[in-house]
Design a protein around this motif. Structure first.
Motif, PDB file in Angstrom:
ATOM      1  N   ASP A 164      58.618  45.900 -78.792  1.00 54.48           N
ATOM      2  CA  ASP A 164      59.388  45.857 -77.530  1.00 54.48           C
ATOM      3  C   ASP A 164      60.464  46.934 -77.500  1.00 54.48           C
ATOM      4  OD1 ASP A 164      60.446  44.623 -75.061  1.00 54.48           O
ATOM      5  OD2 ASP A 164      62.173  44.224 -76.355  1.00 54.48           O
ATOM      6  N   TYR A 165      60.515  47.643 -76.385  1.00 54.71           N
ATOM      7  CA  TYR A 165      61.544  48.669 -76.224  1.00 54.71           C
ATOM      8  C   TYR A 165      62.507  48.327 -75.090  1.00 54.71           C
ATOM      9  CZ  TYR A 165      58.737  51.793 -79.194  1.00 54.71           C
ATOM     10  OH  TYR A 165      58.069  52.358 -80.239  1.00 54.71           O
ATOM     11  N   PHE A 190      51.279  43.155 -82.258  1.00 52.96           N
ATOM     12  CA  PHE A 190      52.600  43.284 -81.663  1.00 52.96           C
ATOM     13  C   PHE A 190      53.643  42.754 -82.646  1.00 52.96           C
ATOM     14  CE2 PHE A 190      56.228  41.914 -79.158  1.00 52.96           C
ATOM     15  CZ  PHE A 190      56.423  43.014 -78.329  1.00 52.96           C
ATOM     16  N   ASP A 231      52.343  47.828 -81.442  1.00 53.27           N
ATOM     17  CA  ASP A 231      53.431  48.155 -80.532  1.00 53.27           C
ATOM     18  C   ASP A 231      54.593  47.203 -80.750  1.00 53.27           C
ATOM     19  OD1 ASP A 231      54.671  49.677 -78.612  1.00 53.27           O
ATOM     20  OD2 ASP A 231      52.992  49.539 -77.204  1.00 53.27           O
ATOM     21  N   SER A 251      46.297  49.779 -84.223  1.00 54.06           N
ATOM     22  CA  SER A 251      47.111  50.072 -83.050  1.00 54.06           C
ATOM     23  C   SER A 251      48.140  48.966 -82.903  1.00 54.06           C
ATOM     24  CB  SER A 251      46.235  50.192 -81.809  1.00 54.06           C
ATOM     25  OG  SER A 251      45.785  48.939 -81.401  1.00 54.06           O
ATOM     26  N   LEU A 262      55.968  49.050 -87.976  1.00 53.29           N
ATOM     27  CA  LEU A 262      55.194  49.579 -86.857  1.00 53.29           C
ATOM     28  C   LEU A 262      54.505  50.887 -87.236  1.00 53.29           C
ATOM     29  CD1 LEU A 262      54.582  49.484 -83.734  1.00 53.29           C
ATOM     30  CD2 LEU A 262      56.661  50.831 -83.449  1.00 53.29           C
ATOM     31  N   THR A 283      45.946  47.237 -77.409  1.00 51.26           N
ATOM     32  CA  THR A 283      46.714  47.210 -78.645  1.00 51.26           C
ATOM     33  C   THR A 283      46.380  45.957 -79.448  1.00 51.26           C
ATOM     34  OG1 THR A 283      48.438  48.311 -77.399  1.00 51.26           O
ATOM     35  CG2 THR A 283      49.062  47.399 -79.529  1.00 51.26           C
ATOM     36  N   ARG A 337      50.475  51.874 -87.844  1.00 48.85           N
ATOM     37  CA  ARG A 337      49.809  52.956 -87.110  1.00 48.85           C
ATOM     38  C   ARG A 337      49.218  53.987 -88.067  1.00 48.85           C
ATOM     39  NH1 ARG A 337      54.450  53.774 -82.501  1.00 48.85           N
ATOM     40  NH2 ARG A 337      53.764  52.103 -81.093  1.00 48.85           N
TER      41      ARG A 337
END
Length: 428
Positions: free
Chosen positions: A359-360, A330, A357, A355, A346, A327, A350
């Motif tokens: 934090d989940y 961030f 990502d 690419s 985000l 990725t 994309r």
RNA sequence: GUGAUCGUAGCUCAAUUGGUUAGAGCGUCGGACUGUGGCUCCGAAGGCUGUGGGUUCAAGUCCCAUCGGUCACCCCA
């Protein structure tokens, strides 16, 4: 009680799967360069497809096939190899109407019920190619060279190439009689297995590991010395092409291979880095096979290589450099209030093919950085309530720690620029 | 299918002649003053010792079986 994979099978975990995909990508690129196109056949076939072609006396057919009956009482078999299905498809799909030769490649799992060992599984993966329709020895050479060049392309240096000729339908029966006579005369000095082989599969006499058998067979007549003129000429041509490309080979008269359909050229590539299961690729010509499947008399040649054995060998060679293509960006959310805006960015990134990502896991900012850093992500975008107010975010390059303030409405453009720079540099 | 060998946390390995609550490193997760990673330090989670029997006061350690891995044979990719 937890479940386990069935004996002889394994999960290809992400770190390994990435490597396999790399191996496959290099293969596909190379095959394309040689004019081969993909074909995908079913994973199971009517059992006949294999028994008829591979040969009913072979180990594969006798004890290694996953054969079952479906609810319609059809006898089906999980494919133990890839050539027979492709030839079946060639005939069924009337590919003899296409410009010849038809050059095909396939990848996928094969199934053989064997005792598992490193480099030998019950479900294993093969990459194979077939060139159907030409008996030109240059095609034999192309097949061999393609295999060798592929191995070199993925970084293998230590390789041994064995070649042999099995002759054609004219000289093989004569030779087998000659071989039987010889073995029969020496019957007393052969082991029990070999005595059985005299009638069952005399060509296999050369395979015995028993020392006395080997010395006996060392003086046996070799098929390679009893080829008809046309087969001899064909083999000489193949060798000539290999020499033109400076490819070293060893003629191995006892190289018979475990499938009955081979004629003329057979070959095998062995990696000295592996143990007993060291054949990483092999193949040969099968000039009677299309006919066997009810098609017009059509010559063909092909090879298959084992993906897990190849991966093992490349690993041992020490240079399995797969570009991780991890990725790129961030989005670090510094403040829960900024989460919605962050998710929005985000998706915007994309959509622009960056690419990215986020934090989940509800981590603290510091933990977000730590986790993302461990994943090797290079660019971080900091987004909190401060940024939302000012309309400008901080972009940090984790490689050198440099930070820059970028206006929110220019962020996507800014990042696509950075990422494009990198991919250009990598391409060089 | 034959013979041999091994089986302890996600991974690599420890655990005195069978003897109390099975340990370490790496990894994972969290923390080291309030919005900044890598290094360091601290802490946490995570094992019915592959599974099932047996011997024994006591079994990760001994015996048997079974499952799985590994090595060789067989065979092959």
């Amino acid at each position: 009680m937890q479940f386990r994979v069935p004996k002889g099978t394994t999960d290809i975990v992400p770190d390994v799967a990435v490597k396999w995909q790399y191996l496959e990508r290099i293969a596909v690129e190379l095959f394309k360069k040689y004019g081969y196109k993909p074909i995908i056949t079913p994973i199971f076939e009517h059992t006949e497809v294999f028994t008829r072609s591979i040969g009913s006396s072979t180990d594969i057919v006798q004890k290694e096939m996953y054969t079952f009956e479906d609810k319609g009482n059809r006898s089906l078999t999980l494919r133990p190899e890839g050539t027979a299905p492709v030839i079946r498809a060639y005939v069924e799909q009337n590919m003899n109407q296409l410009p010849q030769p038809v050059k095909l490649y396939y990848t996928g799992p094969m199934f053989r019920y064997e005792r598992p060992q490193a480099g030998r599984y019950r479900q294993f993966w093969q990459i194979g190619v077939e060139a159907i329709g030409s008996d030109d020895p240059a095609v034999d050479a192309e097949s061999i060279l393609l295999l060798i060049n592929y191995f070199k392309a993925v970084g293998l240096k230590e390789l041994a190439l064995y070649i042999n000729s099995m002759g054609c339908e004219n000289d093989r029966p004569q030779y087998i009689e000659m071989l039987k006579d010889y073995a029969e005369a020496k019957r007393e000095s052969l082991c029990n297995d070999c005595v059985k082989r005299i009638d069952l599969n005399p060509l296999r006499l050369f395979d015995c590991k028993n020392e006395t058998c080997q010395t006996v067979m060392a003086d046996a007549p070799k098929l390679i010395d009893h080829l008809c003129e046309s087969c001899r000429g064909h083999f000489d041509e193949v060798k000539h092409y290999l020499e033109m490309q400076c490819v070293n080979y060893v003629i191995k008269p006892e190289l018979v291979r475990g499938l009955d359909y081979y004629t003329k050229t057979t070959f095998e590539v062995v990696s000295p880095l592996l143990g007993a299961q060291n054949a990483i690729g092999g193949g040969g010509r099968y000039n009677k096979l299309v006919e066997e499947f009810g098609g017009p008399s059509t010559p063909g040649i092909g090879f298959a290589l084992g993906t897990e054995r190849l991966a093992l060998a490349v690993e041992k060679e020490g240079v399995f450099d797969v570009d991780e293509n991890s990725t790129e960006v961030f989005i670090a959310v510094a403040d829960p209030a900024a989460k919605h805006a962050a998710v929005n960015i985000l998706y915007e990134l994309r959509a622009k093919d960056v690419s990215a990502d986020i934090d989940y896991m509800g981590r603290s900012l510091k933990a977000q950085l730590k986790a993302a850093n461990r994943r090797g992500i290079r660019y971080f975008v900091f987004l909190g309530s401060r940024e939302l107010e000012s309309g400008a975010v901080v972009v940090k390059d984790m490689e050198n720690g440099a930070q820059e303030e970028v206006k929110l409405n220019e962020l996507v453009e800014y990042l696509t620029g950075l990422v494009a720079d990198i991919s250009e540099r990598v391409a060089d």
